[in-house]
Design a protein around this motif. Structure first.
Motif, PDB file in Angstrom:
ATOM      1  N   ASN A  72     -37.145 -63.525  -8.747  1.00 23.99           N
ATOM      2  CA  ASN A  72     -36.321 -64.108  -7.842  1.00 23.99           C
ATOM      3  C   ASN A  72     -34.769 -64.500  -8.536  1.00 23.99           C
ATOM      4  OD1 ASN A  72     -37.379 -64.034  -5.285  1.00 23.99           O
ATOM      5  ND2 ASN A  72     -39.025 -65.797  -6.024  1.00 23.99           N
ATOM      6  N   GLN A  73     -34.920 -64.602  -9.782  1.00 21.15           N
ATOM      7  CA  GLN A  73     -33.575 -65.150 -10.305  1.00 21.15           C
ATOM      8  C   GLN A  73     -33.109 -63.902 -10.652  1.00 21.15           C
ATOM      9  OE1 GLN A  73     -35.024 -67.427 -13.815  1.00 21.15           O
ATOM     10  NE2 GLN A  73     -34.954 -69.557 -12.735  1.00 21.15           N
ATOM     11  N   ASP A 119     -28.774 -62.071  -7.799  1.00 14.95           N
ATOM     12  CA  ASP A 119     -27.410 -61.634  -8.041  1.00 14.95           C
ATOM     13  C   ASP A 119     -27.099 -60.665  -6.583  1.00 14.95           C
ATOM     14  OD1 ASP A 119     -26.898 -62.849 -10.337  1.00 14.95           O
ATOM     15  OD2 ASP A 119     -27.425 -61.269 -11.548  1.00 14.95           O
ATOM     16  N   TYR A 120     -28.124 -60.214  -6.161  1.00 12.06           N
ATOM     17  CA  TYR A 120     -28.083 -59.307  -4.943  1.00 12.06           C
ATOM     18  C   TYR A 120     -28.170 -59.863  -3.658  1.00 12.06           C
ATOM     19  CZ  TYR A 120     -28.094 -56.425  -9.045  1.00 12.06           C
ATOM     20  OH  TYR A 120     -27.974 -55.501 -10.368  1.00 12.06           O
ATOM     21  N   GLN A 121     -28.389 -61.245  -3.503  1.00 14.13           N
ATOM     22  CA  GLN A 121     -28.832 -61.946  -2.286  1.00 14.13           C
ATOM     23  C   GLN A 121     -30.020 -61.916  -1.856  1.00 14.13           C
ATOM     24  OE1 GLN A 121     -25.453 -60.493  -2.615  1.00 14.13           O
ATOM     25  NE2 GLN A 121     -25.062 -62.718  -3.490  1.00 14.13           N
ATOM     26  N   LEU A 122     -30.838 -61.358  -2.973  1.00 13.21           N
ATOM     27  CA  LEU A 122     -32.369 -61.263  -2.546  1.00 13.21           C
ATOM     28  C   LEU A 122     -33.390 -61.998  -3.060  1.00 13.21           C
ATOM     29  CD1 LEU A 122     -31.963 -57.000  -2.808  1.00 13.21           C
ATOM     30  CD2 LEU A 122     -32.516 -58.553  -0.539  1.00 13.21           C
ATOM     31  N   ASP A 123     -33.064 -63.405  -3.356  1.00  7.62           N
ATOM     32  CA  ASP A 123     -33.988 -64.206  -3.932  1.00  7.62           C
ATOM     33  C   ASP A 123     -35.036 -64.553  -2.830  1.00  7.62           C
ATOM     34  OD1 ASP A 123     -32.000 -65.372  -2.627  1.00  7.62           O
ATOM     35  OD2 ASP A 123     -31.939 -67.062  -3.935  1.00  7.62           O
ATOM     36  N   ASN A 124     -35.687 -65.543  -3.251  1.00  2.34           N
ATOM     37  CA  ASN A 124     -36.753 -66.159  -2.064  1.00  2.34           C
ATOM     38  C   ASN A 124     -37.778 -64.910  -1.824  1.00  2.34           C
ATOM     39  OD1 ASN A 124     -36.022 -68.694  -2.156  1.00  2.34           O
ATOM     40  ND2 ASN A 124     -34.549 -68.311  -0.781  1.00  2.34           N
ATOM     41  N   ASN A 125     -38.212 -63.874  -2.643  1.00  2.00           N
ATOM     42  CA  ASN A 125     -39.008 -62.829  -2.260  1.00  2.00           C
ATOM     43  C   ASN A 125     -38.484 -61.799  -1.615  1.00  2.00           C
ATOM     44  OD1 ASN A 125     -41.101 -64.132  -4.045  1.00  2.00           O
ATOM     45  ND2 ASN A 125     -41.985 -65.057  -2.369  1.00  2.00           N
ATOM     46  N   LEU A 126     -37.327 -61.898  -1.158  1.00  2.00           N
ATOM     47  CA  LEU A 126     -36.680 -60.766  -0.441  1.00  2.00           C
ATOM     48  C   LEU A 126     -36.693 -59.602  -1.162  1.00  2.00           C
ATOM     49  CD1 LEU A 126     -33.528 -62.667   1.256  1.00  2.00           C
ATOM     50  CD2 LEU A 126     -36.067 -62.314   2.203  1.00  2.00           C
ATOM     51  N   THR A 148     -45.294 -65.399   9.902  1.00  2.54           N
ATOM     52  CA  THR A 148     -44.187 -66.087  10.365  1.00  2.54           C
ATOM     53  C   THR A 148     -43.102 -66.167   9.449  1.00  2.54           C
ATOM     54  OG1 THR A 148     -45.572 -67.589  11.943  1.00  2.54           O
ATOM     55  CG2 THR A 148     -43.362 -68.630  11.448  1.00  2.54           C
ATOM     56  N   THR A 149     -43.410 -66.363   8.211  1.00  4.89           N
ATOM     57  CA  THR A 149     -42.770 -66.285   6.874  1.00  4.89           C
ATOM     58  C   THR A 149     -41.971 -65.182   6.842  1.00  4.89           C
ATOM     59  OG1 THR A 149     -43.884 -68.163   5.816  1.00  4.89           O
ATOM     60  CG2 THR A 149     -42.662 -66.691   4.578  1.00  4.89           C
ATOM     61  N   LEU A 150     -42.784 -64.025   6.925  1.00  3.62           N
ATOM     62  CA  LEU A 150     -42.105 -62.584   6.957  1.00  3.62           C
ATOM     63  C   LEU A 150     -41.155 -62.474   8.043  1.00  3.62           C
ATOM     64  CD1 LEU A 150     -41.968 -59.821   5.591  1.00  3.62           C
ATOM     65  CD2 LEU A 150     -44.018 -59.124   6.882  1.00  3.62           C
ATOM     66  N   SER A 151     -41.336 -62.916   9.219  1.00  4.62           N
ATOM     67  CA  SER A 151     -40.618 -62.795  10.244  1.00  4.62           C
ATOM     68  C   SER A 151     -39.079 -63.176   9.966  1.00  4.62           C
ATOM     69  CB  SER A 151     -41.225 -63.159  11.583  1.00  4.62           C
ATOM     70  OG  SER A 151     -40.223 -62.986  12.686  1.00  4.62           O
ATOM     71  N   ARG A 152     -39.021 -64.631   9.565  1.00  2.24           N
ATOM     72  CA  ARG A 152     -37.977 -64.882   9.021  1.00  2.24           C
ATOM     73  C   ARG A 152     -37.031 -64.369   7.911  1.00  2.24           C
ATOM     74  NH1 ARG A 152     -40.980 -70.124   9.545  1.00  2.24           N
ATOM     75  NH2 ARG A 152     -41.243 -70.128   7.461  1.00  2.24           N
ATOM     76  N   ALA A 153     -37.920 -63.903   6.884  1.00  3.54           N
ATOM     77  CA  ALA A 153     -37.290 -63.220   5.729  1.00  3.54           C
ATOM     78  C   ALA A 153     -36.545 -61.661   6.460  1.00  3.54           C
ATOM     79  CB  ALA A 153     -38.408 -62.595   4.863  1.00  3.54           C
ATOM     80  N   LEU A 154     -37.421 -61.019   7.295  1.00  4.60           N
ATOM     81  CA  LEU A 154     -36.965 -59.827   7.974  1.00  4.60           C
ATOM     82  C   LEU A 154     -35.713 -60.150   8.769  1.00  4.60           C
ATOM     83  CD1 LEU A 154     -40.198 -58.206   9.028  1.00  4.60           C
ATOM     84  CD2 LEU A 154     -38.812 -57.690   6.876  1.00  4.60           C
ATOM     85  N   LYS A 155     -35.636 -61.040   9.460  1.00  2.00           N
ATOM     86  CA  LYS A 155     -34.333 -61.475   9.985  1.00  2.00           C
ATOM     87  C   LYS A 155     -33.237 -61.779   8.996  1.00  2.00           C
ATOM     88  CE  LYS A 155     -32.700 -64.665  13.711  1.00  2.00           C
ATOM     89  NZ  LYS A 155     -32.827 -63.732  14.925  1.00  2.00           N
TER      90      LYS A 155
END
Length: 137
Positions: free
Chosen positions: A22-23, A27-34, A61-68
């Motif tokens: 995640n760290q 740099d690519y705004q893909l932290d939080n498991n994105l 639910t968590t995946l839905s938020r991440a996909l948004k």
């Protein structure tokens, strides 16, 4: 070592790897498991949200938020499945495909560093042992 300590060690290794990745991906705004979702969508183009949730072991639910967020940041496109309108299929954008190789390189470097002290035989044995205890396969 007792069973609880062993299982906690496995969890600790997993959490540390996720934190480190995640760290790197921040740099690519893909932290939080994105970063994890982007790589899996590129590798499984057209995957459904439900299948992705099962693949990465996360609740819907968590995946839905991440996909948004990934949609808003132009990494993912959702399309309605033509044969079953209830399901969305996930497709990577050109931006996701572009960053994919960088993410794979970061992941590969991390894996090499983490496993560098193990021999090929030890890696194979560790894989066999982990496959035995993987409750979700």
């Amino acid at each position: 070592m007792n069973d609880t300590a062993l299982f906690r060690l496995i969890g600790s290794i997993s959490r540390q790897a996720t934190t480190d990745m995640n760290q790197f991906a921040a740099d690519y705004q893909l932290d939080n498991n994105l970063f994890l979702y982007v790589t899996r969508i590129v590798e499984n183009e057209g995957i459904s949200q439900s299948e992705l949730a099962q693949l990465v072991k996360i609740d819907k639910t968590t995946l839905s938020r991440a996909l948004k967020k990934l949609e808003n940041d132009d990494y993912v496109i959702k399309k309605t499945n033509p044969t079953n309108k209830k399901f969305n299929q996930l497709f990577p954008t050109p931006k996701a495909c572009e960053i994919y190789q960088t993410l794979l390189t970061l992941e590969s470097q991390y894996i090499q560093q983490a496993l560098q002290k193990l021999t090929i035989d030890e890696k194979q044995h560790l894989n066999q042992l982990l496959q035995k205890i993987n409750m979700f396969q």
